[in-house]
Design a protein around this motif. Structure first.
Motif, PDB file in Angstrom:
ATOM      1  N   TYR A   1       6.002  -0.578   2.703  1.00  0.00           N
ATOM      2  CA  TYR A   1       4.686  -0.295   2.140  1.00  0.00           C
ATOM      3  C   TYR A   1       3.829  -1.553   2.091  1.00  0.00           C
ATOM      4  CZ  TYR A   1       6.295  -2.316  -2.300  1.00  0.00           C
ATOM      5  OH  TYR A   1       6.769  -3.157  -3.268  1.00  0.00           O
ATOM      6  N   ILE A   2       2.528  -1.320   2.034  1.00  0.00           N
ATOM      7  CA  ILE A   2       1.562  -2.407   1.916  1.00  0.00           C
ATOM      8  C   ILE A   2       0.876  -2.252   0.562  1.00  0.00           C
ATOM      9  CG2 ILE A   2      -0.529  -3.425   2.878  1.00  0.00           C
ATOM     10  CD1 ILE A   2       0.395  -2.198   5.593  1.00  0.00           C
ATOM     11  N   PRO A   3       1.037  -3.238  -0.326  1.00  0.00           N
ATOM     12  CA  PRO A   3       0.399  -3.136  -1.641  1.00  0.00           C
ATOM     13  C   PRO A   3      -1.103  -3.396  -1.545  1.00  0.00           C
ATOM     14  CG  PRO A   3       1.482  -5.249  -1.435  1.00  0.00           C
ATOM     15  CD  PRO A   3       1.807  -4.475  -0.184  1.00  0.00           C
ATOM     16  N   ASP A   4      -1.820  -2.995  -2.570  1.00  0.00           N
ATOM     17  CA  ASP A   4      -3.262  -3.223  -2.631  1.00  0.00           C
ATOM     18  C   ASP A   4      -3.498  -4.618  -3.215  1.00  0.00           C
ATOM     19  OD1 ASP A   4      -5.986  -3.101  -2.771  1.00  0.00           O
ATOM     20  OD2 ASP A   4      -6.054  -1.609  -4.369  1.00  0.00           O
ATOM     21  N   ASN A   5      -3.518  -5.617  -2.342  1.00  0.00           N
ATOM     22  CA  ASN A   5      -3.778  -6.975  -2.809  1.00  0.00           C
ATOM     23  C   ASN A   5      -4.823  -7.653  -1.932  1.00  0.00           C
ATOM     24  OD1 ASN A   5      -2.304  -7.448  -0.507  1.00  0.00           O
ATOM     25  ND2 ASN A   5      -0.694  -8.634  -1.486  1.00  0.00           N
TER      26      ASN A   5
END
Length: 137
Positions: free
Chosen positions: A127-131
């Motif tokens: 997954y790709i976090p919202d950062n």
């Protein structure tokens, strides 16, 4: 209690956990880890290291709720009765878009016929976090 993990660097993250045929609570859904709010799942890999051997059916599912939810890995996505690697299983439903809140991840093993005496798999949710450094652009 697990918390959602998020590294500040812009890179793909992952959750990794093992599912055993005899984990306590696995038949009804067992909480494994937590995905952070805003994350995008890019795919899930399932590596069956020991074939699940119930007599009739062997089904491993992964989802955002205990029980029959299979919105990360559905019942037909993996061949649990043979060792091997299934790569990049796509999520479905609410797991397709950015997650609206920290989301617990559950694994479940269901079986029919004579009960399994073996079975193990590793699940890796990428997954790709919202950062984003420039959020909203």
């Amino acid at each position: 209690m697990s918390t959602a993990r998020k590294n500040a660097l812009q890179l793909v993250h992952y959750l990794r956990f093992k599912v055993n045929f005899n984990d306590a609570g696995i038949a009804t859904g067992l909480k494994k880890q937590t995905l952070p709010k805003g994350s995008l799942i890019t795919g899930t890999d399932v590596f069956v290291t020991q074939a699940f051997n119930a007599a009739t059916t062997n089904v491993v599912t992964v989802g955002s709720a205990a029980g029959s939810n299979a919105d990360i890995v559905a019942g037909a996505d993996v061949n649990e009765a043979a060792t091997g690697l299934t790569q990049n299983v796509k999520p479905s439903g609410a797991m397709l878009g950015p997650l609206v809140a920290d989301t617990d991840v559950y694994a479940q093993f269901t079986q029919t016929g004579s009960a399994a005496t073996a079975g193990a798999a590793y699940v890796v949710i990428k997954y790709i976090p919202d950062n984003d450094l420039n959020a909203g652009q």
